[in-house]
Design an enzyme around this catalytic site. Sequence first.
Site, PDB file in Angstrom:
ATOM      1  N   HIS A   1       0.681  -1.108   0.085  1.00  0.00           N
ATOM      2  CA  HIS A   1       0.007   0.039  -0.013  1.00  0.00           C
ATOM      3  C   HIS A   1       0.882   1.405   0.186  1.00  0.00           C
ATOM      4  CE1 HIS A   1      -2.978  -2.690   2.177  1.00  0.00           C
ATOM      5  NE2 HIS A   1      -3.359  -2.702   0.573  1.00  0.00           N
TER       6      HIS A   1
ATOM      7  N   SER B   1      -3.429  -7.755   2.598  1.00  0.00           N
ATOM      8  CA  SER B   1      -3.402  -7.507   4.091  1.00  0.00           C
ATOM      9  C   SER B   1      -4.035  -8.846   4.777  1.00  0.00           C
ATOM     10  CB  SER B   1      -4.683  -6.505   4.302  1.00  0.00           C
ATOM     11  OG  SER B   1      -4.117  -5.292   3.994  1.00  0.00           O
TER      12      SER B   1
ATOM     13  N   ARG C   1      -2.901  -6.182  -8.162  1.00  0.00           N
ATOM     14  CA  ARG C   1      -1.654  -7.200  -7.896  1.00  0.00           C
ATOM     15  C   ARG C   1      -1.668  -8.238  -8.848  1.00  0.00           C
ATOM     16  NH1 ARG C   1      -3.583  -9.020  -2.627  1.00  0.00           N
ATOM     17  NH2 ARG C   1      -5.457  -8.656  -3.623  1.00  0.00           N
TER      18      ARG C   1
ATOM     19  N   LYS D   1     -16.963  -6.464   4.867  1.00  0.00           N
ATOM     20  CA  LYS D   1     -15.784  -6.950   5.416  1.00  0.00           C
ATOM     21  C   LYS D   1     -15.724  -6.884   7.262  1.00  0.00           C
ATOM     22  CE  LYS D   1     -12.961  -5.996   1.507  1.00  0.00           C
ATOM     23  NZ  LYS D   1     -11.131  -5.401   0.921  1.00  0.00           N
TER      24      LYS D   1
END
Length: 168
Positions: A18, A132, A94, A42
């Site tokens: 990040h 994460s 990614r 989430k």
Amino acid sequence: MIKKAIYPGTFDPVTLGHIDIVRRGLELFPELIVGIAENPKKRPIFSIEERREMFVESLKEVGLFEKVKVKTFNSLLVEFAKREGAVAILRGIRIVSDMDHEFTMASLNRKLYPEIETVFLMPSEEYAYLSSSAVREIASYGGNISQFVTRYVEKRLKEKFKTQYQNR
């Protein structure tokens, strides 16, 4: 007019990947706001204020704090972007599977707020695999996460999972 971008996410926790996107985003936009989303879908392990604090402390640790604003929001991203006067949403991609979701979100955001552009950045090669959730999992087992996060985040994750991996 200053071109301002929003870099949104839940950042649970912020990783060096990040930070890499922030660093590179600052090369494209004179003003960058990290927008930490509440996102009720989430289930973060850290509160929104803890996540904000970890991002702020991480930016201080790498010398970027003076260049970036870190704010929280609990609305549609485009509403937050409008309030902040942003012209762009910065997103890191990614892996190929990220693109499906990100393309859909960028299309919806443009429909809701035609003045906004989404800018995709690929992470540096060393962070292409980093997420994460992977960091949380490694930390939950007491693994070494020092190469993935700042010292401050490492400390916070160790505190969070200390009793969990001691009881295994």
